[in-house]
Design an enzyme around this catalytic site. Structure first.
Site, PDB file in Angstrom:
ATOM      1  N   TYR A   1     -46.740  73.068   8.401  1.00 57.18           N
ATOM      2  CA  TYR A   1     -45.723  72.326   7.657  1.00 57.18           C
ATOM      3  C   TYR A   1     -44.353  72.523   8.295  1.00 57.18           C
ATOM      4  O   TYR A   1     -43.601  71.554   8.499  1.00 57.18           O
ATOM      5  CB  TYR A   1     -45.708  72.802   6.205  1.00 57.18           C
TER       6      TYR A   1
ATOM      7  N   GLY B   1     -39.500  60.027  -3.388  1.00 57.35           N
ATOM      8  CA  GLY B   1     -39.159  58.670  -2.985  1.00 57.35           C
ATOM      9  C   GLY B   1     -38.962  57.750  -4.170  1.00 57.35           C
ATOM     10  O   GLY B   1     -38.056  56.907  -4.180  1.00 57.35           O
TER      11      GLY B   1
END
Length: 328
Positions: free
Chosen positions: A191, A38
């Protein structure tokens, strides 16, 4: 003709190419701590003079470090730090209320649901949901829907869900979401379930809100050495991943990891958020800055099915105790 983008393309290159589509926009990104994907994404797009970068993360001090980096590199770019713990629905609601209260931020042009956890030990959220599913999917599902009013107020709204080719490890475990209170738990399957959910969420958003101008995409950023996997042991943990892939017959079980730099890893997020060539592909799953080809690349049907997407939407509403109804 635009240049052909590849796995080597960088977010910085795309930010230059898509600068007219980034300038003056307000972008909210989750998971922007230093060293993460990010942070690489927002640092790249900051060069194109967005109106405001809303930086959301669990640790305000770490997020503030990223904001300071942006200010140093691009002093004229405005940032705002938003405290957000996606693993807690209470925290998500507080963060959404804060965003809604900002009268000086009437629209959110792009929401990038980037934050996530990977292959952590078994645990439940405060609401009793397995941690991968709660953090990677439910938190983003709630946040996105709560701030949807400001997203739809934008001229060309987009939602980007950072998923992974790890979705190949499993679909949504409809009858055993919490892995039988750890009895059937496998951290890589957990996951994979959450990454499948990220893809299905984009499919649902495109279906429910495409008629109101919203574009939604999911993506695989590639394999990047970031703090996401900093807690893992390369030999043991990734050996377990290889073994699982081989047991499932996935080609990745016999392949070598091809690493990207953070700037390369953030490229497909920039492509998903700003490419003008994606308007005819609403809901698509992207890889290496293009729409992934299920005949060539890893795209499991359980992660792109509209039926599974609607089923997940209803399950998510049930888990958060709130429904969201949209008119086209």
């Amino acid at each position: 003709m635009p240049p052909p983008y590849t796995s080597k393309t960088t977010a910085s290159e795309l930010a230059t190419d898509f600068a007219p589509h980034i300038t003056s926009k307000t972008i909210l990104t989750t998971g922007v701590s230093p060293g993460g994907l990010g942070a690489a994404f927002i640092t790249a797009i900051a060069r194109a003079s967005p109106a405001l970068l809303i930086l959301a993360g669990r640790s305000p001090s770490k997020v503030s470090e990223t904001a300071a980096t942006i200010h140093k590199l691009y002093p004229d770019v405005r940032t705002r730090v938003l405290e957000l713990d996606l693993g807690s629905l209470e925290s998500v609601r507080r963060a959404a209320e804060e965003v809604i209260s900002w009268t000086d931020v009437p629209v959110i042009d792009v929401l990038v649901n980037n934050a996530g956890i990977m292959a952590v030990e078994y645990g439940l959220s405060p609401e009793g949901v397995e941690r991968h599913f709660a953090t990677n999917h439910l938190g983003h599902f709630l946040l996105t829907n709560l701030v949807m009013g400001k997203i739809l107020a934008a001229g060309e709204p987009r939602v980007v869900c950072v998923s992974s080719d790890g979705h190949r490890l499993g679909g949504v475990r409809w009858d055993d979401l919490n892995f039988d209170v750890s009895e059937t738990y496998n951290k890589w399957v957990a996951y994979g379930q959450s990454k499948t959910a990220n893809m299905l969420f984009a499919v649902s958003l495109a279906e429910k809100l495409g008629g109101r101008g919203l574009l939604a995409f999911s993506l695989h950023p590639g394999v990047i050495a970031t703090n996401l996997g900093g807690h893992l042991d390369w030999q043991e943990d990734f050996g377990e991943l290889k073994a699982l892939d081989q047991a499932q017959g996935n080609k990745e079980g016999w392949a070598e990891f091809k690493f990207k730099t953070p700037d390369q890893g953030a490229a497909t997020s920039v492509f998903a958020a700003f490419s003008p060539d994606l308007k005819g592909h609403n809901g698509a799953y992207l890889q290496d800055c293009h729409v992934a080809d299920p005949w060539i690349e890893t795209v499991k049907a359980w992660a792109t099915s509209p039926v599974e997407a609607e089923r997940l939407w209803k399950l998510s509403e049930k888990l958060i105790g709130e429904e969201f109804h949209y008119r086209q």
